[in-house]
Design a protein around this motif. Structure first.
Motif, mmCIF file in Angstrom:
data_model
loop_
_atom_site.group_PDB
_atom_site.id
_atom_site.type_symbol
_atom_site.label_atom_id
_atom_site.label_comp_id
_atom_site.label_asym_id
_atom_site.label_seq_id
_atom_site.Cartn_x
_atom_site.Cartn_y
_atom_site.Cartn_z
ATOM 1 N N ARG A 105 -18.456 2.076 -66.274
ATOM 2 C CA ARG A 105 -17.561 1.890 -67.433
ATOM 3 C C ARG A 105 -16.428 2.918 -67.421
ATOM 4 O O ARG A 105 -15.283 2.570 -67.708
ATOM 5 N N GLU A 106 -16.747 4.166 -67.103
ATOM 6 C CA GLU A 106 -15.705 5.210 -67.063
ATOM 7 C C GLU A 106 -14.611 4.872 -66.057
ATOM 8 O O GLU A 106 -13.443 5.178 -66.275
ATOM 9 N N GLY A 107 -14.984 4.243 -64.956
ATOM 10 C CA GLY A 107 -14.001 3.867 -63.942
ATOM 11 C C GLY A 107 -13.459 2.456 -64.111
ATOM 12 O O GLY A 107 -12.751 1.960 -63.240
ATOM 13 N N ASN A 108 -13.802 1.808 -65.234
ATOM 14 C CA ASN A 108 -13.387 0.419 -65.498
ATOM 15 C C ASN A 108 -13.776 -0.515 -64.357
ATOM 16 O O ASN A 108 -13.013 -1.384 -63.956
ATOM 17 N N LEU A 109 -14.967 -0.313 -63.827
ATOM 18 C CA LEU A 109 -15.433 -1.100 -62.685
ATOM 19 C C LEU A 109 -16.399 -2.213 -63.081
ATOM 20 O O LEU A 109 -16.688 -3.096 -62.270
ATOM 21 N N ASP A 119 -9.877 -0.947 -55.106
ATOM 22 C CA ASP A 119 -8.982 -0.129 -54.293
ATOM 23 C C ASP A 119 -9.798 1.041 -53.725
ATOM 24 O O ASP A 119 -10.992 1.158 -54.001
ATOM 25 N N ASP A 120 -9.179 1.886 -52.940
ATOM 26 C CA ASP A 120 -9.918 2.954 -52.258
ATOM 27 C C ASP A 120 -10.633 3.897 -53.225
ATOM 28 O O ASP A 120 -11.792 4.247 -53.019
ATOM 29 N N LYS A 121 -9.959 4.309 -54.291
ATOM 30 C CA LYS A 121 -10.583 5.210 -55.260
ATOM 31 C C LYS A 121 -11.741 4.521 -55.988
ATOM 32 O O LYS A 121 -12.812 5.084 -56.162
ATOM 33 N N GLN A 122 -11.514 3.280 -56.409
ATOM 34 C CA GLN A 122 -12.571 2.528 -57.096
ATOM 35 C C GLN A 122 -13.771 2.320 -56.174
ATOM 36 O O GLN A 122 -14.920 2.436 -56.606
ATOM 37 N N ARG A 123 -13.489 2.020 -54.913
ATOM 38 C CA ARG A 123 -14.571 1.819 -53.950
ATOM 39 C C ARG A 123 -15.382 3.108 -53.786
ATOM 40 O O ARG A 123 -16.614 3.080 -53.797
ATOM 41 N N ALA A 124 -14.689 4.239 -53.685
ATOM 42 C CA ALA A 124 -15.388 5.523 -53.560
ATOM 43 C C ALA A 124 -16.226 5.809 -54.804
ATOM 44 O O ALA A 124 -17.386 6.213 -54.701
ATOM 45 N N ASP A 125 -15.651 5.578 -55.989
ATOM 46 C CA ASP A 125 -16.383 5.803 -57.235
ATOM 47 C C ASP A 125 -17.609 4.892 -57.333
ATOM 48 O O ASP A 125 -18.690 5.325 -57.735
ATOM 49 N N PHE A 126 -17.434 3.636 -56.970
ATOM 50 C CA PHE A 126 -18.539 2.674 -57.022
ATOM 51 C C PHE A 126 -19.653 3.065 -56.046
ATOM 52 O O PHE A 126 -20.838 3.074 -56.413
ATOM 53 N N LEU A 127 -19.275 3.404 -54.832
ATOM 54 C CA LEU A 127 -20.282 3.758 -53.832
ATOM 55 C C LEU A 127 -21.014 5.046 -54.201
ATOM 56 O O LEU A 127 -22.235 5.155 -53.992
ATOM 57 N N LEU A 128 -20.308 6.014 -54.769
ATOM 58 C CA LEU A 128 -20.959 7.250 -55.223
ATOM 59 C C LEU A 128 -21.937 6.960 -56.352
ATOM 60 O O LEU A 128 -23.060 7.482 -56.370
ATOM 61 N N ALA A 129 -21.538 6.135 -57.310
ATOM 62 C CA ALA A 129 -22.414 5.793 -58.440
ATOM 63 C C ALA A 129 -23.639 5.025 -57.947
ATOM 64 O O ALA A 129 -24.772 5.312 -58.358
#
Length: 168
Positions: A105-109, A119-129
């Protein structure tokens, strides 16, 4: 030895009948912790969120799956004493699911339908989570499996965090 009131209350809540002339009480015993651990692991084995390849995971489906898993873990926890070890392990997994959902939710994903749309940042955030969720829950699954002698399906076992002894 004095038994605390909350333990008497727990016993009283399980009484389902009372027989007289000579005496008798019928009751529902609490589920055995091993059975509870086995039930939880069996349920989690069916959830691809813990073992599917990262590239196959879609944020909105993972978000919904984490909610469904939290709900099921909560249902299972309702049958256990809060001071039981299995309860605490399931609670830790439930917290990991909550944190995962918060991160999405914080990353609007949480509404993005396909991994390829990130995008690259969203992908990194998603994979880390997702990695944090799998690691956190994986530790609890391993603990339950070892402590209660529960077999874990190979597809789930392969994605669990390795111990230091295994990696050496």
């Amino acid at each position: 030895m004095k038994i605390p009131w909350h333990k008497w209350q727990r016993i009283a809540n399980r009484i389902t009948g009372f027989n007289v002339p000579w005496f008798g009480v019928t009751w529902n015993p609490p589920p055995l912790e091993r059975t509870a651990a086995e039930r939880a692991i069996t349920y989690l084995e069916s959830k691809g969120l813990f073992y599917a390849a990262f590239r196959w995971e879609n944020p909105n489906e993972c978000y919904a799956d984490a909610s469904e898993i939290r709900d099921e873990l909560t249902r299972q926890m309702l049958e256990l004493a809060k001071d039981s070890h299995v309860y605490r392990q399931l609670d830790a997994m439930r917290d990991a699911c909550r944190m995962f959902r918060n991160l999405l939710r914080e990353g609007n994903l949480e509404k993005i339908g396909y991994y390829q749309e990130l995008d690259d940042k969203q992908r990194a955030d998603f994979l880390l989570a997702l990695g944090a969720l799998r690691y956190g829950c994986g530790q609890q699954i391993m603990t339950l499996a070892v402590e209660y002698g529960v077999d874990v399906a190979d597809h789930l076992k392969a994605s669990l965090p390795s111990t230091e002894e295994e990696s050496e």
